[in-house]
Design an enzyme around this catalytic site. Structure first.
Site, PDB file in Angstrom:
ATOM      1  N   ASP A  13      23.921  31.453  15.213  1.00  0.00           N
ATOM      2  CA  ASP A  13      22.968  32.430  14.667  1.00  0.00           C
ATOM      3  C   ASP A  13      21.658  31.771  14.225  1.00  0.00           C
ATOM      4  O   ASP A  13      21.022  32.221  13.267  1.00  0.00           O
ATOM      5  CB  ASP A  13      23.582  33.206  13.488  1.00  0.00           C
ATOM      6  CG  ASP A  13      24.908  33.827  13.856  1.00  0.00           C
ATOM      7  OD1 ASP A  13      25.008  34.368  14.966  1.00  0.00           O
ATOM      8  OD2 ASP A  13      25.849  33.746  13.044  1.00  0.00           O
ATOM      9  N   LYS A  16      18.611  31.343  18.652  1.00  0.00           N
ATOM     10  CA  LYS A  16      18.431  30.715  19.974  1.00  0.00           C
ATOM     11  C   LYS A  16      17.885  31.704  20.992  1.00  0.00           C
ATOM     12  O   LYS A  16      17.110  31.339  21.854  1.00  0.00           O
ATOM     13  CB  LYS A  16      19.777  30.187  20.504  1.00  0.00           C
ATOM     14  CG  LYS A  16      20.360  29.077  19.669  1.00  0.00           C
ATOM     15  CD  LYS A  16      21.728  28.661  20.163  1.00  0.00           C
ATOM     16  CE  LYS A  16      22.815  29.693  19.936  1.00  0.00           C
ATOM     17  NZ  LYS A  16      23.158  29.975  18.549  1.00  0.00           N
ATOM     18  N   GLY A  40      26.002  36.523  20.075  1.00  0.00           N
ATOM     19  CA  GLY A  40      25.080  37.650  20.024  1.00  0.00           C
ATOM     20  C   GLY A  40      23.673  37.105  19.950  1.00  0.00           C
ATOM     21  O   GLY A  40      23.339  36.388  19.015  1.00  0.00           O
ATOM     22  N   HIS A  41      22.890  37.357  20.967  1.00  0.00           N
ATOM     23  CA  HIS A  41      21.501  36.923  20.948  1.00  0.00           C
ATOM     24  C   HIS A  41      20.626  38.165  20.878  1.00  0.00           C
ATOM     25  O   HIS A  41      20.760  39.060  21.704  1.00  0.00           O
ATOM     26  CB  HIS A  41      21.165  36.143  22.225  1.00  0.00           C
ATOM     27  CG  HIS A  41      21.769  34.779  22.262  1.00  0.00           C
ATOM     28  ND1 HIS A  41      21.695  33.956  23.348  1.00  0.00           N
ATOM     29  CD2 HIS A  41      22.452  34.092  21.323  1.00  0.00           C
ATOM     30  CE1 HIS A  41      22.316  32.815  23.081  1.00  0.00           C
ATOM     31  NE2 HIS A  41      22.784  32.880  21.866  1.00  0.00           N
ATOM     32  N   GLN A 223      26.814  30.023  20.126  1.00  0.00           N
ATOM     33  CA  GLN A 223      27.338  29.513  18.851  1.00  0.00           C
ATOM     34  C   GLN A 223      26.500  28.306  18.389  1.00  0.00           C
ATOM     35  O   GLN A 223      25.308  28.305  18.621  1.00  0.00           O
ATOM     36  CB  GLN A 223      28.830  29.148  18.952  1.00  0.00           C
ATOM     37  CG  GLN A 223      29.757  30.348  19.080  1.00  0.00           C
ATOM     38  CD  GLN A 223      29.845  30.920  20.473  1.00  0.00           C
ATOM     39  OE1 GLN A 223      30.000  30.204  21.436  1.00  0.00           O
ATOM     40  NE2 GLN A 223      29.739  32.221  20.590  1.00  0.00           N
TER      41      GLN A 223
HETATM   42  P1  IMP Z   1      35.711  32.976  17.866  1.00  0.00           P
HETATM   43  O1  IMP Z   1      34.656  32.238  18.625  1.00  0.00           O
HETATM   44  O2  IMP Z   1      35.610  34.462  17.956  1.00  0.00           O
HETATM   45  O3  IMP Z   1      37.093  32.478  18.168  1.00  0.00           O
HETATM   46  O4  IMP Z   1      35.489  32.663  16.301  1.00  0.00           O
HETATM   47  C1  IMP Z   1      35.649  31.341  15.766  1.00  0.00           C
HETATM   48  C2  IMP Z   1      34.593  31.078  14.693  1.00  0.00           C
HETATM   49  O5  IMP Z   1      33.318  30.985  15.299  1.00  0.00           O
HETATM   50  C3  IMP Z   1      34.496  32.158  13.624  1.00  0.00           C
HETATM   51  O6  IMP Z   1      34.139  31.552  12.383  1.00  0.00           O
HETATM   52  C4  IMP Z   1      33.336  33.004  14.099  1.00  0.00           C
HETATM   53  O7  IMP Z   1      32.703  33.701  13.049  1.00  0.00           O
HETATM   54  C5  IMP Z   1      32.432  31.934  14.686  1.00  0.00           C
HETATM   55  N1  IMP Z   1      31.534  32.435  15.723  1.00  0.00           N
HETATM   56  C6  IMP Z   1      31.865  32.774  16.987  1.00  0.00           C
HETATM   57  N2  IMP Z   1      30.760  33.175  17.662  1.00  0.00           N
HETATM   58  C7  IMP Z   1      29.732  33.071  16.810  1.00  0.00           C
HETATM   59  C8  IMP Z   1      28.329  33.303  16.941  1.00  0.00           C
HETATM   60  O8  IMP Z   1      27.805  33.676  17.987  1.00  0.00           O
HETATM   61  N3  IMP Z   1      27.588  33.083  15.815  1.00  0.00           N
HETATM   62  C9  IMP Z   1      28.131  32.630  14.661  1.00  0.00           C
HETATM   63  N4  IMP Z   1      29.425  32.398  14.499  1.00  0.00           N
HETATM   64  C10 IMP Z   1      30.230  32.609  15.563  1.00  0.00           C
END
Ligand code: IMP
Length: 428
Positions: A13, A16, A40-41, A223
């Protein structure tokens, strides 16, 4: 043949999407190398907000080839919904390509992710519930279904039935959840497979050909570094490799093709989900950051945890990915805070460290050591030139450069495409 990687230097977040959107203006290819629809972009173009989860942010630029690489995981149903939204806003999908080798996130992955999180109770990771972990687990276990299989739906259906039956066993017996209706899922997937099939390609070859022609390729990370499965705050991480090395594996190019690496750093720190976060603030400054920064997740709508900028984290990210430049985002959000703090080191037990905590210590045991700087009251949204920033804002950015040891190429001062200060071309 420049290959530029753009990735998050914190816990995701970082903004990017808008940086990729800008740099894609000078690219011929944008290739996403990991993650799925957990990302999410947000891109704001001419007042229109486009929320992208799987499609590379370059899709708003005409003529740019947009690749979802083999290192990404693709959720077909939501990808098609996203394609519809992109088309509705008037952008061209003709340039979208999905790697034949990208693994699919299927409805049972999503159900398993949610069941596993429930079963973790207080130790829940706080995943996005999108099935990311189970999809990558199937890939590593060599039990996954790949995008290429969608091209021949009958054989896909046979493989899917077999996999879904096994997952239903797990859902019912291990997690006490209801079984999923396999045939209903297949009927949902059938038209979606037909929509996606023309976009499925040998994307490694396409990127290779582009590089050989001297075209510019932007490798887009999702991420952030601290969510990297190997280098992040394990187990509170995602299941892929956002670090720059992930771009080579996740698109299928050699390391010698990567010429620049841009680390995107939010001017403060945020994190969603569980896990350690030394600089977290639960006071009115934290509230200011949530409110002024609109810190709610693009994917899940969850309120993000907020804190001061942590340069131990960013230095660690710079080391792991070999940053050649930084983009500092959301500097405008700090306006109105009279005093600012930057974390320069940690105290872990009796040890002070400017690096990642030493063996035997975890981030959860570390207290931040701060340096204080004066803030500014001016709003920055209209600033376009470095020289027009208040001197205290210049000093803040200058401290980031000095503490991380990497030049700041770009500074963003608002969500709109043009709310940006360009100090140096990130491509060269
Ligand atoms: P997962 O990727 O859904 O398995 O989540 C694993 C961890 O990564 C959790 O803490 C999510 O909140 C975090 N996470 C996954 N995708 C994002 C993102 O795009 N932005 C911020 N945190 C993320």
């Amino acid at each position: 043949m420049p290959g530029l990687v753009v990735l998050g230097a914190q816990w995701g977040d970082e903004g990017k999407g808008r940086i990729v959107d800008l740099l894609a203006a000078d690219a011929q290819v944008v290739a996403r190398y990991q993650g799925g629809h957990n990302a999410g972009h947000t891109v704001v173009v001419a007042g229109q907000t486009l929320k992208l989860h799987q499609i590379p942010a370059g899709i708003t630029r005409a003529g740019v080839l947009c690749v979802i690489g083999n290192g990404a995981v693709v959720e077909p149903l939501s990808l098609v919904a996203e394609m519809d939204e992109v088309a509705r806003l008037g952008f061209d999908l003709g340039q979208l390509r999905i790697s034949r080798a990208a693994h699919l996130i299927l409805p049972y992955h999503q159900a398993l992710d949610q069941a596993q999180e429930l079963s973790r109770g207080a130790a829940a990771i706080g995943t996005t519930g999108r099935g990311i972990g189970p999809a990558y687990a199937d890939k590593a276990a060599r039990e996954g279904l790949r995008a290429e299989e969608l091209v021949h739906f009958d054989s896909f259906a046979a493989h899917f039935r077999q996999a879904a039956a096994a997952k239903n066993e797990m859902l019912v017996r291990l997690y006490g959840q209801p079984a999923l209706d396999v045939e209903a899922m297949l009927e949902q997937l059938r038209p979606v497979a037909a929509r996606l099939a023309p976009h499925i390609a040998d994307t490694s070859l396409l990127v290779h050909q582009a590089l050989r022609k001297g075209q510019r390729v932007l490798f887009e990370g999702a991420q952030g570094t601290l969510l990297d499965i190997d280098h992040g705050t394990y187990p509170f991480v995602t299941s892929s490799n956002p670090v720059a090395g992930g771009a080579c594996v996740g698109v299928g190019v050699g390391p010698s093709e990567i010429t620049r690496v841009l680390g995107v750093v939010k001017a403060y720190t945020t994190r969603v989900g569980g896990g350690p976060f030394p600089c977290e603030l639960s006071d009115e400054v934290g509230e200011h950051l949530v409110r002024m920064g609109a810190e709610f997740g693009t994917t899940t709508g969850r309120r993000r945890r907020c804190g001061w900028l942590d340069t131990v984290v960013v230095r660690y990210a710079a080391r792991l990915s070999g940053f050649t430049g930084l983009a500092v985002t959301k500097l405008d959000v700090l306006s109105g805070l009279p005093r600012l703090r930057i974390c320069t080191a940690y105290r872990c037990g009796g040890v002070v460290t400017e690096d990642w905590p030493p063996v035997g210590h975890s981030l959860a045991d570390c207290e931040p050591i701060y340096e204080e700087l004066p803030g500014w009251s001016e709003s920055l949204g209209a600033v376009r030139r470095w020289d027009d920033l208040p001197p205290t804002a210049q000093r803040y950015v200058g401290r980031i450069e000095a503490l991380v040891g990497i030049p700041v190429d770009l500074v963003s001062v608002g969500p709109e495409r043009e709310q940006l200060i360009v100090r140096r071309d990130a491509w060269t």
